[in-house]
Design a protein around this motif. Structure first.
Motif, PDB file in Angstrom:
ATOM      1  N   ASP A 231       0.825  -1.206   0.000  1.00 12.91           N
ATOM      2  CA  ASP A 231       0.000   0.000   0.000  1.00 12.91           C
ATOM      3  C   ASP A 231       0.863   1.261   0.000  1.00 12.91           C
ATOM      4  OD1 ASP A 231      -2.333  -1.367  -0.073  1.00 12.91           O
ATOM      5  OD2 ASP A 231      -2.917  -0.982   2.007  1.00 12.91           O
ATOM      6  N   GLU A 232       1.934   1.255   0.765  1.00 12.31           N
ATOM      7  CA  GLU A 232       2.807   2.426   0.814  1.00 12.31           C
ATOM      8  C   GLU A 232       3.450   2.701  -0.544  1.00 12.31           C
ATOM      9  OE1 GLU A 232       4.785   3.037   5.086  1.00 12.31           O
ATOM     10  OE2 GLU A 232       4.911   0.956   4.399  1.00 12.31           O
ATOM     11  N   VAL A 233       3.778   1.665  -1.265  1.00  9.75           N
ATOM     12  CA  VAL A 233       4.373   1.841  -2.589  1.00  9.75           C
ATOM     13  C   VAL A 233       3.388   2.530  -3.520  1.00  9.75           C
ATOM     14  CG1 VAL A 233       5.219   0.648  -4.648  1.00  9.75           C
ATOM     15  CG2 VAL A 233       5.975  -0.089  -2.383  1.00  9.75           C
ATOM     16  N   LEU A 234       2.175   1.998  -3.626  1.00  8.21           N
ATOM     17  CA  LEU A 234       1.235   2.566  -4.595  1.00  8.21           C
ATOM     18  C   LEU A 234       0.721   3.938  -4.152  1.00  8.21           C
ATOM     19  CD1 LEU A 234      -2.162   2.217  -3.977  1.00  8.21           C
ATOM     20  CD2 LEU A 234      -1.406  -0.146  -3.881  1.00  8.21           C
ATOM     21  N   LEU A 235       0.561   4.148  -2.847  1.00  8.06           N
ATOM     22  CA  LEU A 235       0.113   5.456  -2.371  1.00  8.06           C
ATOM     23  C   LEU A 235       1.145   6.538  -2.658  1.00  8.06           C
ATOM     24  CD1 LEU A 235      -1.528   4.411   1.005  1.00  8.06           C
ATOM     25  CD2 LEU A 235      -2.716   5.469  -0.933  1.00  8.06           C
ATOM     26  N   ASN A 236       2.419   6.193  -2.529  1.00  8.73           N
ATOM     27  CA  ASN A 236       3.446   7.187  -2.814  1.00  8.73           C
ATOM     28  C   ASN A 236       3.605   7.426  -4.317  1.00  8.73           C
ATOM     29  OD1 ASN A 236       4.757   8.296  -0.305  1.00  8.73           O
ATOM     30  ND2 ASN A 236       4.812   6.115   0.165  1.00  8.73           N
TER      31      ASN A 236
END
Length: 410
Positions: A231-236
């Motif tokens: 999630d952190e990858v795609l949100l960033n």
């Protein structure tokens, strides 16, 4: 000291939660009066603090130990129950993890890392401007400006060329609208489409060897010590796309409008009598694409003697601060020689914009290309503003160019 509510007195008809408010012809006067009469004031609609002077805005930006972004950083999310990405997306996180993730991502925005992107920006911008000038008329917003920053950030993310137009259509709807009757549902759907796209792209990258681009960097950051989640990858990725597109695109549209309306400034720029770096900074101040930023108070405190309580929302307004007479001499004069120019268009402090240098490259490339190919810039129709409580700018800018007789044709 107590603070009166925004509903009192002569400013009783101001509603900062209504996008139409930002199209008022007296908006600059409203900001001036707030700075002078109510620098820290409670907005009853939705319930949040409004901070407008430059010195107070920078103070809130600087202190993320008291004014946190983890609940959200714009009114739409803060008044809608908070940002679901809080603590997982760089723009809405704070503390040590924010610092560590930011430090890693900064490696993708150094001058050396941006060198190849800069070359592409210059070449692509010259082509777009040369074509538009040769044609004579165009909608600068849709035919030129919207293609430059999106191409640059997609280069950094290594987004396939075939996907870029689709992403552009979503980014244009995620935070603003060209129509006053656009719904919040439409904006949420656009944001979801962007997230879904990056979820698929990141998964594809993970199956291959991580490439030397920003998505590859984020994928490598899923390993210890940072161990970013999927999630952190795609949100960033989402945050970098929107942040990398909106500020530069809206600034470039606003720059051309301003040059058409201030012919003496355009002639000085075209004649080489202006320092390009200073011109870029003044464009950023003058246009101020992101009008506000929001924070949540984590401990009782004061702002300029006004008590603000834990859990309350504080909004700071660069759209006001960038025209504060206490910071800028003759702030409502477009001045390409302005120095110093401590504008807040990239925010300030721990959340200073990661892509600030890239935006400067893009705006500088545009100004250079205009002086190379255009002799005159004339508005050729009514500009159409966007509708947003967060972003300021234009969705359409019809212009007419007169080519330079000695301009390059290469």
């Amino acid at each position: 000291m107590s603070a009166s509510a925004l509903e009192s007195g002569a400013l009783s008809d101001v509603d900062l939660t209504d996008p139409v408010t930002y199209l008022r012809p007296d908006l600059d006067d409203i900001w001036r009066r707030l700075r002078q009469e109510q620098p820290v004031v409670w907005h009853p609609g939705g319930g949040f603090w409004v901070v407008t002077p430059h010195r107070l805005v920078t103070g809130v930006y600087r202190d993320n130990s008291v004014f946190t972004s983890t609940e959200g950083n714009v009114l739409a999310t803060l008044l809608g129950g908070g940002d679901s990405a809080g603590g997982r997306m760089l723009a809405v996180s704070d503390g040590e993890r924010h610092r560590r993730v930011r430090r890693e991502l900064m490696s993708a925005f150094t001058p050396a890392a941006l060198a190849s992107v800069e070359r592409n920006v210059v070449v692509g911008t010259r082509h777009l401007v040369r074509t538009a000038v040769a044609r004579g008329t165009c909608d600068f917003a849709t035919e030129v400006a919207e293609h430059i920053p999106l191409a640059a950030i997609c280069d950094l993310l290594d987004v396939p060329a075939a996907d870029r137009d689709t992403l552009l259509s979503h980014t244009s709807s995620a935070l603003s609208s060209a129509a006053p009757d656009a719904t919040d549902l439409q904006a949420r759907l656009a944001r979801n489409e962007i997230l879904l796209y990056f979820a698929k792209l990141a998964a594809k990258r993970r199956r291959a060897a991580p490439a030397d681009d920003v998505i590859g960097l984020l994928v490598r950051m899923t390993e210890p010590p940072l161990s970013l989640s999927d999630d952190e990858v795609l949100l960033n990725c989402y945050s970098l796309l929107l942040g990398g597109d909106e500020t530069a695109r809206l600034s470039m549209i606003g720059a051309v409008k301003a040059l058409a309306e201030h012919q003496e400034i355009w002639h000085a720029l075209r004649g080489g009598r202006v320092d390009l770096a200073r011109a870029v900074e003044e464009v950023l101040r003058w246009t101020t694409p992101a009008m506000h930023s929001g924070r949540t108070v984590v401990a009782d405190t004061e702002i300029a003697g006004v008590a603000v309580r834990r859990g309350q929302v504080v909004t700071v307004w660069p759209r006001s601060a960038n025209f504060d007479e206490a910071e800028f001499a003759t702030p409502h004069r477009l001045d390409f020689d302005r120095s110093p120019n401590r504008h807040l268009s990239f925010a300030y402090g721990p959340h200073f914009c990661l892509g600030a240098q890239l935006a400067r490259i893009e705006i500088g490339a545009l100004l250079s290309a205009l002086t190379e190919f255009a002799d005159e810039i004339v508005l050729d129709g009514e500009p159409k503003p966007i509708f947003s409580t967060f972003l300021s700018g234009y969705s359409s800018l019809p212009v007419r160019f007169v080519p330079r007789s000695q301009g390059s044709t290469t």
